[in-house]
Design a protein around this motif. Structure first.
Motif, mmCIF file in Angstrom:
data_model
loop_
_atom_site.group_PDB
_atom_site.id
_atom_site.type_symbol
_atom_site.label_atom_id
_atom_site.label_comp_id
_atom_site.label_asym_id
_atom_site.label_seq_id
_atom_site.Cartn_x
_atom_site.Cartn_y
_atom_site.Cartn_z
ATOM 1 N N LEU A 204 0.232 -1.310 -0.181
ATOM 2 C CA LEU A 204 -0.190 -0.042 -0.258
ATOM 3 C C LEU A 204 0.899 1.455 -0.073
ATOM 4 C CD1 LEU A 204 -3.600 -1.455 2.404
ATOM 5 C CD2 LEU A 204 -3.338 -1.205 -0.229
ATOM 6 N N VAL A 205 2.383 1.469 0.150
ATOM 7 C CA VAL A 205 3.479 2.787 0.711
ATOM 8 C C VAL A 205 3.831 2.107 -0.085
ATOM 9 C CG1 VAL A 205 4.190 4.318 2.719
ATOM 10 C CG2 VAL A 205 1.777 2.277 3.257
ATOM 11 N N ARG A 206 3.734 3.139 -1.307
ATOM 12 C CA ARG A 206 4.850 3.163 -2.483
ATOM 13 C C ARG A 206 6.464 2.741 -1.930
ATOM 14 N NH1 ARG A 206 4.210 3.789 -7.696
ATOM 15 N NH2 ARG A 206 5.702 3.713 -9.221
ATOM 16 N N ASN A 207 6.570 4.128 -1.055
ATOM 17 C CA ASN A 207 8.164 4.099 -0.506
ATOM 18 C C ASN A 207 9.042 3.670 0.931
ATOM 19 O OD1 ASN A 207 6.803 5.908 1.101
ATOM 20 N ND2 ASN A 207 8.145 7.301 1.195
ATOM 21 N N ASP A 208 8.250 2.846 1.015
ATOM 22 C CA ASP A 208 8.399 1.561 2.336
ATOM 23 C C ASP A 208 9.067 -0.210 1.673
ATOM 24 O OD1 ASP A 208 7.290 0.812 4.790
ATOM 25 O OD2 ASP A 208 6.853 -0.940 3.470
ATOM 26 N N LYS A 209 10.016 -0.484 2.322
ATOM 27 C CA LYS A 209 10.931 -0.782 1.966
ATOM 28 C C LYS A 209 9.999 -2.596 1.274
ATOM 29 C CE LYS A 209 15.030 -2.518 1.269
ATOM 30 N NZ LYS A 209 16.094 -2.909 0.420
ATOM 31 N N ALA A 210 9.413 -2.892 2.204
ATOM 32 C CA ALA A 210 7.968 -3.968 1.669
ATOM 33 C C ALA A 210 7.559 -3.775 -0.122
ATOM 34 C CB ALA A 210 7.086 -4.169 2.751
ATOM 35 N N TYR A 211 6.909 -3.033 -0.199
ATOM 36 C CA TYR A 211 6.644 -2.295 -1.411
ATOM 37 C C TYR A 211 7.568 -2.868 -1.964
ATOM 38 C CZ TYR A 211 4.496 -0.398 -4.981
ATOM 39 O OH TYR A 211 4.164 -0.036 -6.736
ATOM 40 N N GLU A 212 8.940 -2.680 -1.917
ATOM 41 C CA GLU A 212 10.248 -2.599 -3.245
ATOM 42 C C GLU A 212 9.973 -3.916 -3.439
ATOM 43 O OE1 GLU A 212 14.731 -1.941 -2.923
ATOM 44 O OE2 GLU A 212 13.410 -0.327 -2.377
ATOM 45 N N CYS A 213 10.604 -4.495 -2.666
ATOM 46 C CA CYS A 213 10.221 -6.202 -2.475
ATOM 47 C C CYS A 213 9.408 -6.888 -2.941
ATOM 48 C CB CYS A 213 10.999 -6.964 -0.537
ATOM 49 S SG CYS A 213 11.995 -6.167 0.138
ATOM 50 N N PHE A 214 8.030 -6.842 -2.605
ATOM 51 C CA PHE A 214 6.662 -7.541 -3.484
ATOM 52 C C PHE A 214 6.787 -7.451 -4.968
ATOM 53 C CE2 PHE A 214 5.239 -7.913 0.838
ATOM 54 C CZ PHE A 214 4.705 -9.635 0.613
ATOM 55 N N LEU A 215 7.569 -5.887 -5.544
ATOM 56 C CA LEU A 215 7.336 -5.297 -6.690
ATOM 57 C C LEU A 215 8.576 -6.309 -7.089
ATOM 58 C CD1 LEU A 215 6.098 -3.326 -8.487
ATOM 59 C CD2 LEU A 215 8.145 -2.436 -8.275
ATOM 60 N N GLU A 216 9.880 -7.130 -6.575
ATOM 61 C CA GLU A 216 10.702 -7.346 -6.804
ATOM 62 C C GLU A 216 10.079 -8.665 -7.329
ATOM 63 O OE1 GLU A 216 15.335 -7.480 -6.459
ATOM 64 O OE2 GLU A 216 14.631 -7.560 -4.308
ATOM 65 N N SER A 217 9.246 -9.376 -6.123
ATOM 66 C CA SER A 217 8.652 -10.961 -5.777
ATOM 67 C C SER A 217 8.603 -11.230 -7.220
ATOM 68 C CB SER A 217 8.691 -11.526 -5.177
ATOM 69 O OG SER A 217 9.479 -11.413 -3.696
ATOM 70 N N SER A 218 7.442 -9.927 -7.643
ATOM 71 C CA SER A 218 6.420 -9.918 -8.789
ATOM 72 C C SER A 218 7.459 -9.960 -10.239
ATOM 73 C CB SER A 218 5.676 -8.370 -8.434
ATOM 74 O OG SER A 218 4.387 -9.158 -7.748
ATOM 75 N N THR A 219 8.674 -9.192 -10.485
ATOM 76 C CA THR A 219 9.018 -9.724 -11.146
ATOM 77 C C THR A 219 9.489 -11.373 -11.641
ATOM 78 O OG1 THR A 219 11.217 -8.490 -10.514
ATOM 79 C CG2 THR A 219 9.646 -7.528 -11.237
ATOM 80 N N GLN A 220 9.664 -11.236 -10.666
ATOM 81 C CA GLN A 220 10.722 -13.087 -10.577
ATOM 82 C C GLN A 220 9.267 -13.952 -11.373
ATOM 83 O OE1 GLN A 220 13.924 -13.530 -10.089
ATOM 84 N NE2 GLN A 220 13.955 -11.472 -9.613
ATOM 85 N N LEU A 221 8.280 -14.083 -10.967
ATOM 86 C CA LEU A 221 7.237 -15.003 -10.787
ATOM 87 C C LEU A 221 6.832 -15.133 -12.545
ATOM 88 C CD1 LEU A 221 4.168 -13.486 -8.906
ATOM 89 C CD2 LEU A 221 5.030 -15.887 -8.376
ATOM 90 N N PRO A 222 7.259 -14.649 -13.180
ATOM 91 C CA PRO A 222 6.620 -14.568 -15.442
ATOM 92 C C PRO A 222 8.201 -15.021 -15.691
ATOM 93 C CG PRO A 222 6.697 -13.144 -14.314
ATOM 94 C CD PRO A 222 7.054 -12.808 -13.084
ATOM 95 N N LYS A 223 9.691 -15.399 -14.628
ATOM 96 C CA LYS A 223 10.988 -16.042 -15.214
ATOM 97 C C LYS A 223 10.945 -18.042 -14.711
ATOM 98 C CE LYS A 223 12.610 -11.924 -13.937
ATOM 99 N NZ LYS A 223 14.538 -10.843 -12.885
ATOM 100 N N SER A 224 9.922 -17.742 -13.902
ATOM 101 C CA SER A 224 9.465 -18.864 -13.548
ATOM 102 C C SER A 224 9.898 -20.040 -13.968
ATOM 103 C CB SER A 224 8.497 -19.622 -11.918
ATOM 104 O OG SER A 224 7.969 -19.616 -12.387
ATOM 105 N N ALA A 225 9.352 -21.676 -13.758
ATOM 106 C CA ALA A 225 9.625 -23.149 -14.875
ATOM 107 C C ALA A 225 7.713 -23.143 -14.548
ATOM 108 C CB ALA A 225 9.957 -23.859 -14.474
#
Length: 493
Positions: A204-225
């Motif tokens: 919910l909070v764009r400048n929060d570290k958790a947001y950055e981490c979830f965004l990064e994890s979201s970009t990993q999803l399509p790279k999986s098998a």
């Protein structure tokens, strides 16, 4: 890097005649571990020649003790082998964070060398067929790629929530505001319009570290098998179709295969796994009329203030309904409790004067814990007031018990939208802007659930889904077919 791969393949070829292994990598919270263990058990049921290896990470914050649960699983299912990774020490600047998600991501980020060593070690004695990660463990995908092992994600929430995370990078590009301030409905394929403030709490909070981490994890999803989801076709058909059709990702980003193999739930949750005594609450339920009791339980992190507990008590008393209520200590009290153990709540202090006496003929308050699956499947239980963590949602569906949705953290507000508007097996508990729910709302929703046409409508819908959940896991069911395709994919990998 190439040398590492050669070493790994040497291990794999040398062990080609020994047992196949699937390595599972959950994030630390016990709910995620339980889901991974259930996935492991399901793999063994369908693929008994395998062995399951689970990497255990020590949580970076005080959490429920997983040791009794792990001991119980090891005793009953010896084909599941637990590997305790070395404890990660976070720098003081990290541990000052109040956010469990941020701390978890930071530990998992630093864990990759340990994961790498564990996979190499396991490969000495087993042929590693697949590495299956929790969504939080997205950075572990690079280890799998490095060692040339097929890397999959296990998404422990529903397909609707998965659609939101697949869509998150596009949402991020289209606005520079925090989702909590956006004040708009988000168009996520396969689900109803989602109020931006009902997106999973950590984003919910764009400048929060958790947001950055979830965004990064979201970009990993399509790279999986592939992505394994703890849901089933008829529960979330629209969301599953939208993801599979590639509607949640940009046109130039291929969608990995989606395997919906649920519902995977923890079927035998006696506390600690070793006590054969029947809990008092189940004996009490035996004396109640069929379908007459509303069960209130809010998960291991679902804690209320004393003021909120008193409002719940007042609402239950005024509702006139039979109830079984699990009460935990308020958060301020819990934080002062020693890590070694959980002090049971003082009900006389926390609840209104005389409440327990006035309601003793139709209600039971249980301290700290109840065997949720056993309670939900008891004939006397006719409704469930829940925080709507996904495990609890699936447990309610499998028991055919309708829900009042009272979200508290994580993706639970998102789940409420899905359950109320899409799946139609829940009534919403409406809170004020600060999250407080008054006694009038509690009374209204409990009555509505247990004694109204709308309550009966969602009850019928939930009972129908119970049958569909059983069918999905049957020999020719959709979840079994999806699992067969999953095994084929990692064999080809």
């Amino acid at each position: 890097m190439e040398n590492k791969k050669r070493i790994f393949h040497h291990h794999q070829q040398r062990q080609s005649r020994v047992m196949e292994a699937i390595v599972l990598y959950p994030s630390p919270p016990i709910g995620h571990l339980v889901s991974m263990v259930e996935l492991g058990k399901f793999i063994l049921t369908c693929h008994p020649s395998c062995s399951i290896h689970i990497l255990i990470t020590t949580p970076p914050y005080r959490a429920d003790d997983t040791a009794p649960y792990i001991a119980s699983v090891s005793a009953t299912t010896p084909s599941i082998i637990f590997h305790h990774l070395p404890t990660i020490s976070l720098p003081p600047s990290s541990t000052s964070s109040p956010n469990h998600e941020t701390l978890t991501f930071e530990v998992l980020r630093l864990n990759n060398p340990n994961v790498h060593k564990a996979l190499l070690s396991i490969s000495n004695n087993f042929t590693v067929q697949a590495f299956i990660m929790d969504f939080f463990c997205g950075l572990g995908l690079s280890v799998a790629i490095d060692l040339n092992i097929p890397g999959y994600f296990f998404f422990t929430s529903g397909a609707g929530c998965l659609a939101s995370f697949l869509t998150l990078p596009a949402i991020h590009k289209n606005t520079d505001k925090s989702l909590k301030d956006l004040n708009t409905l988000l168009a996520i394929p396969g689900v109803p319009p989602i109020p931006s403030s009902d997106m999973p709490k950590p984003v919910l909070v764009r400048n929060d570290k958790a947001y950055e981490c979830f965004l990064e994890s979201s970009t990993q999803l399509p790279k999986s098998a592939g992505i394994i989801v703890n849901t089933f076709e008829s529960l979330e058909s629209r969301a599953i179709r939208a993801i599979s059709d590639g509607l949640c990702l940009p046109e130039d980003v291929p969608t990995p295969p989606i395997f919906c193999i649920g519902p995977l739930i923890f079927a035998h949750n006696q506390r600690g796994g070793g006590n054969d005594d029947v809990p008092e609450c189940l004996t009490w339920l035996d004396s109640q009329p069929s379908g007459s009791v509303v069960f209130l339980c809010f998960g291991s992190l679902g804690l209320f203030t004393k003021e909120q507990l008193r409002e719940i008590a007042a609402g239950l008393e005024r509702s006139g309904q039979r109830f079984l209520w699990v009460v935990r200590n308020p958060p301020s009290h819990n934080q002062s409790v020693a890590i070694a153990g959980q002090v049971d709540p003082d009900l006389d202090y926390l609840l209104p004067d005389g409440f327990l006496d006035r309601t003793k003929d139709r209600g039971l308050v249980v301290k700290s814990w109840a065997p949720q699956v056993a309670v939900l499947n008891h004939d006397s239980v006719g409704g469930f007031v829940s925080h709507c963590g996904w495990n609890s949602v699936l447990e309610a569906v499998c028991a055919g018990v309708p829900i009042v949705s009272w979200p508290l953290y994580a993706e639970q507000r998102f789940n409420r939208v899905i359950l109320v508007e899409e799946i139609k097996i829940a009534l919403p508990m409406n809170e004020s802007l600060d999250g407080f729910v008054n006694a009038t709302e509690v009374e209204k929703r409990v009555r509505e659930l247990m004694d109204s046409e709308e309550g009966e409508s969602i009850r019928k819908r939930t009972k129908a889904l119970k049958s569909e959940a059983n069918a999905a896991l049957s020999e020719a069911g959709t979840s079994r077919i999806a699992f067969t395709k999953l095994v084929e994919s990692w064999n080809q990998g």
